[in-house]
Enzyme design. Structure first.
Site, PDB file in Angstrom:
ATOM      1  N   ASP A  64       5.844   3.389  -0.628  1.00 42.52           N
ATOM      2  CA  ASP A  64       7.109   2.974  -0.039  1.00 42.52           C
ATOM      3  C   ASP A  64       7.805   1.943  -0.919  1.00 42.52           C
ATOM      4  OD1 ASP A  64       9.199   2.735   1.820  1.00 42.52           O
ATOM      5  OD2 ASP A  64       8.218   1.033   2.800  1.00 42.52           O
TER       6      ASP A  64
ATOM      7  N   MET B  25       0.861  -1.173   0.000  1.00 40.36           N
ATOM      8  CA  MET B  25       0.000   0.000   0.000  1.00 40.36           C
ATOM      9  C   MET B  25       0.899   1.224   0.000  1.00 40.36           C
ATOM     10  SD  MET B  25      -1.225  -0.171   4.008  1.00 40.36           S
ATOM     11  CE  MET B  25      -1.510   1.572   4.262  1.00 40.36           C
TER      12      MET B  25
END
Length: 294
Positions: free
Chosen positions: A285, A282
């Site tokens: 990153d 998600m």
């Protein structure tokens, strides 16, 4: 998604149900449509309310969360598991998409509301039926095309970053690795009290050695080091020897450990001798760090 994500909260603590309801109701795009004190009440509310995401406590009376999860995933496979340890890993293996560590003090759960909201938004986008069908299928790992600007050596590194859904994806990859595979460094977004059990589980299933990393651990062929929860992990090099540094530091993309921190260190110290992989996740990153590796 166009409409609010409908959330059902399943927890035996009345305080937790109230705090989660109040905090999540303030979050953009999330609507708490009901709560349940145990799986039996939850079952009826699932049929009636048809939630998109379920938050599920594992340790509950009458029926534990794991047993309920086995039944639940056949019909509404979008739960989160807010509490666990080894039981949370069992929940992930059964199809749960995320785990989050619930504070020991019930009134402190409000502090985790932003993190929980982010995870709810992430799992709401996942086609879980498709994911469950692919759990036992091994997909080929495709290495990134790397620059040859740095001198290649015989010691290779595989760097892996993963988030939501990553535990089963990492298991699929590591269990397919031969005993003489290159050294592997892994960041999986996971709370501090989960990574030790996760590493032990992977080690028991794999031909390679898998362990939670400690500061100064050497990296060698046939070894995978997992970043410990709540600490960043960086790759370092002394001569021809690779080792890891485990350290505190600010959150990166709201994460610690962060894949970007690991990937940037791999770019600096391994260069063309490394392959970077983002399995799932998600947010963003790992994207910038992977670009630096490229």
């Amino acid at each position: 998604m166009g409409t609010d994500i409908k959330v059902l909260i399943v927890d035996d603590s009345a305080v937790v149900r109230k705090v989660f309801s109040n905090e999540l109701s303030r979050e953009r795009g999330i609507k708490v449509i009901g709560t349940a004190p145990d799986p039996y009440v939850a079952r009826d509310k699932i049929v009636k309310l048809k939630p998109d995401v379920i938050t599920l406590d594992i340790e509950m009376p009458r029926m534990d969360g794991i047993t309920f999860l086995k039944k639940l995933m056949k019909y509404y496979p979008l739960p989160l598991t807010p509490k666990g340890g080894k039981m949370a890993l069992e929940a992930l293996a059964r199809g749960a998409l995320e785990v989050i560590s619930k504070p020991s003090a019930a009134y402190s759960v409000g502090d985790m509301s932003v993190q929980l909201a982010d995870k709810i938004r992430a799992v709401a986008r996942v086609n879980v039926k498709e994911q469950i069908n692919s759990v036992n299928k091994s997909e080929p790992v495709k290495p990134v095309t790397l620059s040859r600007a740095l001198i290649a050596s015989t010691n290779k590194i595989i760097a892996i970053g993963a988030s939501t859904g990553g535990t089963e994806a990492i298991k699929t990859v590591l269990t397919a690795m031969p005993p003489n595979s290159p050294g592997i460094v892994i960041v999986q977004h996971m709370p501090a009290n989960f990574t030790t059990s996760f590493a032990e589980r992977l080690d028991s299933l794999s031909q390679i050695t898998v362990k939670e990393a400690h500061d100064g651990d050497s990296l060698a062929n046939g070894l995978a080091l997992l970043a410990p929860g709540n600490f960043h992990m960086l790759l370092k090099r002394s001569g021809a020897k690779y080792y890891v540094q485990v350290k505190n530091g600010p959150f990166v993309h709201h994460q610690r450990p962060a894949a970007d921190v690991l990937f940037r260190s791999v770019a600096n110290y391994a260069g063309t001798n490394a392959v970077g992989i983002i399995l799932t996740g998600m947010g963003s990153d790992g994207a910038a760090g992977l670009l630096e590796m490229k």
